[in-house]
Design a protein around this motif. Structure first.
Motif, short mmCIF file in Angstrom:
data_model
loop_
_atom_site.label_atom_id
_atom_site.label_comp_id
_atom_site.label_asym_id
_atom_site.label_seq_id
_atom_site.Cartn_x
_atom_site.Cartn_y
_atom_site.Cartn_z
N GLN A 31 -21.33 -29.13 5.06
CA GLN A 31 -20.64 -28.94 6.17
C GLN A 31 -19.22 -30.11 5.93
OE1 GLN A 31 -20.59 -27.19 9.47
NE2 GLN A 31 -18.79 -28.17 9.76
N ARG A 34 -17.06 -28.37 3.78
CA ARG A 34 -16.09 -27.22 4.59
C ARG A 34 -14.89 -28.23 5.40
NH1 ARG A 34 -15.77 -26.83 9.76
NH2 ARG A 34 -14.95 -24.85 10.59
N TYR A 35 -15.32 -29.24 5.96
CA TYR A 35 -14.14 -30.28 6.32
C TYR A 35 -13.14 -30.73 5.22
CZ TYR A 35 -17.15 -30.90 10.48
OH TYR A 35 -17.97 -30.75 11.69
N SER A 98 -22.66 -22.54 19.57
CA SER A 98 -21.79 -22.61 18.21
C SER A 98 -20.74 -23.58 18.35
CB SER A 98 -21.34 -21.46 17.72
OG SER A 98 -22.35 -20.43 17.31
N ALA A 99 -20.23 -23.47 19.66
CA ALA A 99 -18.97 -24.34 19.92
C ALA A 99 -19.67 -26.00 20.02
CB ALA A 99 -18.21 -23.83 20.96
N GLN A 101 -22.50 -27.10 18.69
CA GLN A 101 -22.82 -27.55 17.65
C GLN A 101 -21.63 -28.08 16.71
OE1 GLN A 101 -25.88 -25.54 15.43
NE2 GLN A 101 -26.82 -24.76 17.13
N ALA A 102 -20.45 -27.20 16.73
CA ALA A 102 -19.43 -27.64 15.98
C ALA A 102 -18.65 -28.64 16.40
CB ALA A 102 -18.33 -26.59 15.86
N LYS A 103 -18.71 -29.14 17.58
CA LYS A 103 -18.03 -30.24 18.14
C LYS A 103 -18.77 -31.52 17.91
CE LYS A 103 -16.55 -32.04 22.72
NZ LYS A 103 -16.29 -31.92 24.13
N GLU A 104 -20.06 -31.28 17.87
CA GLU A 104 -20.98 -32.65 17.77
C GLU A 104 -21.18 -32.85 16.11
OE1 GLU A 104 -23.95 -35.62 18.10
OE2 GLU A 104 -22.29 -34.80 19.35
N LEU A 105 -21.04 -31.87 15.25
CA LEU A 105 -20.93 -32.05 13.88
C LEU A 105 -19.71 -32.79 13.58
CD1 LEU A 105 -22.51 -28.75 12.59
CD2 LEU A 105 -23.66 -30.95 12.73
N TYR A 106 -18.68 -32.50 14.05
CA TYR A 106 -17.42 -32.94 14.08
C TYR A 106 -17.48 -34.42 14.30
CZ TYR A 106 -12.31 -33.89 13.83
OH TYR A 106 -11.01 -34.34 13.62
N ARG A 117 -6.56 -33.39 11.08
CA ARG A 117 -6.37 -31.73 11.25
C ARG A 117 -5.17 -31.13 11.60
NH1 ARG A 117 -11.44 -30.31 15.41
NH2 ARG A 117 -10.01 -30.86 16.77
#
Length: 120
Positions: A31, A34-35, A98-99, A101-106, A117
């Motif tokens: 992850q 990817r960032y 999915s959204a 999870q993406a927000k929390e991982l970020y 970004r």
């Protein structure tokens, strides 16, 4: 990336077992990679990237627990004759879409890294 010793003694993590750590560390590192491909990522301290991987790994672990019905917030508890219950389900309290999870991982990555970004 961080080994289990780093996770336990520097990050002070305890949620993930030593046996499960390699899987979640690899997912966390992927992850972060990817960032780094998509954004400008700056590590303000020498351990920032490793700390971010640990935070992301714990979030991924938590998502897996909730998805398998094993985790999430406590819905009810009893101590002696006192009992307390809270409404709702763990899925409502923790967004495992999915959204979500993406927000929390970020968010986890941004705790330790500066991520630019671009103008939006």
């Amino acid at each position: 990336m961080p080994d289990y010793d780093f996770y336990r003694n520097v990050y002070h993590g305890s949620a993930i077992s030593e046996e499960e750590w390699p899987v979640y560390e690899a997912r966390g590192a992927a992850q972060l990679a990817r960032y780094k491909r998509a954004y400008t990522v700056t590590a303000p301290t020498p351990n920032s990237e490793a700390m971010a991987v640990c935070a992301i790994a714990e979030a991924l672990y938590s998502f897996d627990l909730v998805a398998n019905g094993e985790g999430g917030p406590v819905q009810s508890t009893s101590i002696g004759s006192v009992s307390v219950s809270y409404g709702g389900t763990s899925e409502a309290a923790i967004d495992i879409s999915s959204a979500g999870q993406a927000k929390e991982l970020y968010r986890c990555a941004c705790l330790y890294l500066d991520i630019y970004r671009g103008a939006g």
